[in-house]
Write a protein that holds these residues in place. Sequence first.
Motif: not given
Length: 591
Positions: A323, A399-402, A243-244, A246-247, A361-362, A395
Amino acid sequence: MPEIPFRKVWGEQFRLLIDLVRWIPPAALAGVMGGTASAFLLVSLVWATDFREKHIWMILFLAPAGLLVGYLYKYFGSTVEAGNNMILEEVHDPRAVIPIRMTPLILLGTILTHLFGGSAGREGTAIQTGASLADQLTRPFRMIDSDRRILLMAGISAGFASVFGTPLAGAVFGIEVLAIGKLSYDAIGPCFIAAFIGDLVTKAWGVHHTIYHVTNVPQLNIIGILSSMVAGMAFGLVGMAFAKATHAVSHLARKYIASAPFRPFVGGLIVTAAVFGLGTTKYIGLGIPTIVAAFNSKLPVYDFAGKFAFTAVTLGASFKGGEVTPLFFIGSTLGNALSHILPLPSSLLAAMGFVAVFAGAANTPISSTLMAMELFGPEAGAYAGIACVVSYLFSGHAGIYHAQRVGRSKHLDHSAEEGMSLALVAKMREGPDDDLLAEIDNFGFMEGSRMDHLSVLRLYFSASEMRRADSWWKKLAPQSLGAYLLRQAKDHGIEQALLHRVIGGYLKNQDLVMDTSDMPPARLPQCLELVGEEEDLQSFLKHNRDHLKTVRTVFLRGEEAKYEAEIEKEELEAALEIEHSESFMKKGDDD
């Protein structure tokens, strides 16, 4: 024996039945539309993958395809570019119906990404198509904001359930993904209806999902539990890192590439160079063959890292897709690699990683565990459940959803982050620790935020108070007075509104009520405080006078509010001084 009226005995169940029945049509329609969109997506991705693998030269055009997608979103989809995060924001704070163009744009963008060799998934597309199509029902069914919020969640559930063939996991995902540590049970009925209908519709279109076989599941014992926990730690850390990463790629792309359409162009060049440099297409597309192989044989231990890097660059560069399937790839191959050091079968660890990296991640441990049960069976699901929970904990608040919010912190040390989005949490943690208390004046106001020109309106009523219904539809779907008045305050341009929940108190001519449980009493008092221009507050009162007949109101002008704050501050300081003195005296007595 006195006869008890029917209304008192069955009134609640009758209202619940009516509420469930009224949700069946919109939730079922959301399921039909979400399931149909997922069927089209899945068939399209199978075609795109087969065509690309037969014509490897297509990967050379990934960068131009990215440029095309970038320009499509620039000119036709700037309002829907945020994708999944936009959906979550609309659920948290409903504002406007999602434009229908989100559906064709995300479908086309995802198909092009896979056709030309990007590394992405399909869940993001399914969520966006499911939610955007469901949202089109808002106007025909004349839904208020609270109902629209539930409808969007049902669309999310329909998309997720139908694209993976996991209706139970999809139903819970729609209510779990919004906030860490909290579930929105008010939407559980519509989400289940939409999820199961969506899954049935996808199958009715003749679309089949990949079958994964766990070949060896030992009996659960202490060693197995401890091994699952260790694996869960690794899965959670990798999920957080993904997640980090990708961001971070997205942040770097925005920082150094000013033109949005050129970001996927540059990302496409990097992915294309890497594919031909490594001489393999294993890490692009969905990667289903490698995921299946992780359940059946030993794989290179670095496979998860390859998919990690390719997906971070693809999605960070603004290609479209999702993702989750890449997370399935990362998790299953990481689990396969961990079988070299953990005393569990590689097939079982692949299954555990499949769902647990996604859970971390989610931040969705419950739906991930249900997915394991649906895909791998209850025996493997027990091991996966342990790994999912530990992964979720390790985690952290990433997360993958900001747009996902911290409903209940994972650790007491970070309870101050509750209510914040993950984007805001990341921003605060990266920023300096300023002493904001030093900027507060004697009246309790921040410098530059004085409110001499403003007025304060306070409304006192019980938490169970409902809005006065002015139509038969609203009688079937009663709305909380607090939520209604908050929206009215926003519509009247009032500068600030806060709905205060208390732990105890009483209203005029009512009994004292205390909140001593996880479920607040229905008659617990609450206060809605509005801060704004006096003219706006007066307009608010006039417009809502019919709803405020039983509400006690207190009006303070700016100067009055200022001196009231000073009095409250003096009282607080006096109370703290008394408490300090008592503590000091008690310590002296003990000595």
